[in-house]
Enzyme design. Structure first.
Site, PDB file in Angstrom:
ATOM      1  N   CYS A   1       0.755  -1.343  -0.181  1.00 62.07           N
ATOM      2  CA  CYS A   1      -0.058  -0.068   0.119  1.00 62.07           C
ATOM      3  C   CYS A   1       0.976   1.255   0.046  1.00 62.07           C
ATOM      4  O   CYS A   1       1.741   1.193   0.778  1.00 62.07           O
ATOM      5  CB  CYS A   1      -0.659  -0.085   1.333  1.00 62.07           C
TER       6      CYS A   1
ATOM      7  N   GLU B   1      -9.007  -1.065  -1.469  1.00 62.86           N
ATOM      8  CA  GLU B   1      -9.646   0.344  -1.361  1.00 62.86           C
ATOM      9  C   GLU B   1     -10.668   0.543  -0.520  1.00 62.86           C
ATOM     10  O   GLU B   1     -10.830   1.259   0.305  1.00 62.86           O
ATOM     11  CB  GLU B   1      -9.720   1.089  -2.829  1.00 62.86           C
TER      12      GLU B   1
HETATM   13 ZN   LIG Z   1      -3.802   0.829   0.472  1.00 61.82          ZN
END
Ligand SMILES: [Zn+2]
Length: 135
Positions: free
Chosen positions: A84, A126
């Site tokens: 991420c 997400e």
């Molecule tokens: Zn992320």
């Protein structure tokens, strides 16, 4: 407008509120910021640019935006490892190969669509951000 990426775990742990027509300029910024980071990032949630609203930008072959996405069905779970832009390193996650998602576009038109594979994985990652879940 391209915005700075938020990396503060406290800000990233907050649950996002429903997106409304007041949030469209932030939604465009989210798309711009994903585009600017396209080499290192294939998806972005609102809170990653400091907008704590339910909006995600999904990258890859085509870039698109989802407002207020909800997963209505999911099939075929699997284990995977993800990274991420807002976090260091990689983490394990359980994702679903196929998901059916209800969402609104930039005109607040409702859609219900099935996604597979990588696109489905990006959406799930997400959407976790929208609930303050960090993977
Ligand atoms: Zn992320």
């Amino acid at each position: 407008m391209v915005r700075a990426i938020i990396r503060d775990p406290i800000l990233l742990s907050m649950k996002a509120a429903e997106a409304t027509d007041q949030d469209l300029s932030d939604a465009r910024d989210l798309m711009d910021t994903l585009k600017a980071n396209a080499e290192v990032c294939i998806g972005m949630a609102g809170n990653m640019i400091g907008v704590n609203k339910r909006m995600i930008a999904v990258g890859g072959m085509v870039r698109f935006l989802m407002l207020n996405p909800r997963i209505r069905a999911k099939r075929s779970p699997y284990h995977t490892v993800e990274s991420c832009l807002s976090l260091e390193g990689e983490r394990e996650a359980i994702r679903y190969q196929e998901i059916e998602v209800e969402y609104q576009d930039m005109h607040f038109q409702k859609h219900r669509q099935t996604f597979h594979g990588l696109t489905a994985q990006i959406i799930q990652h997400e959407m976790d951000h929208l609930d303050g879940i960090l993977i």
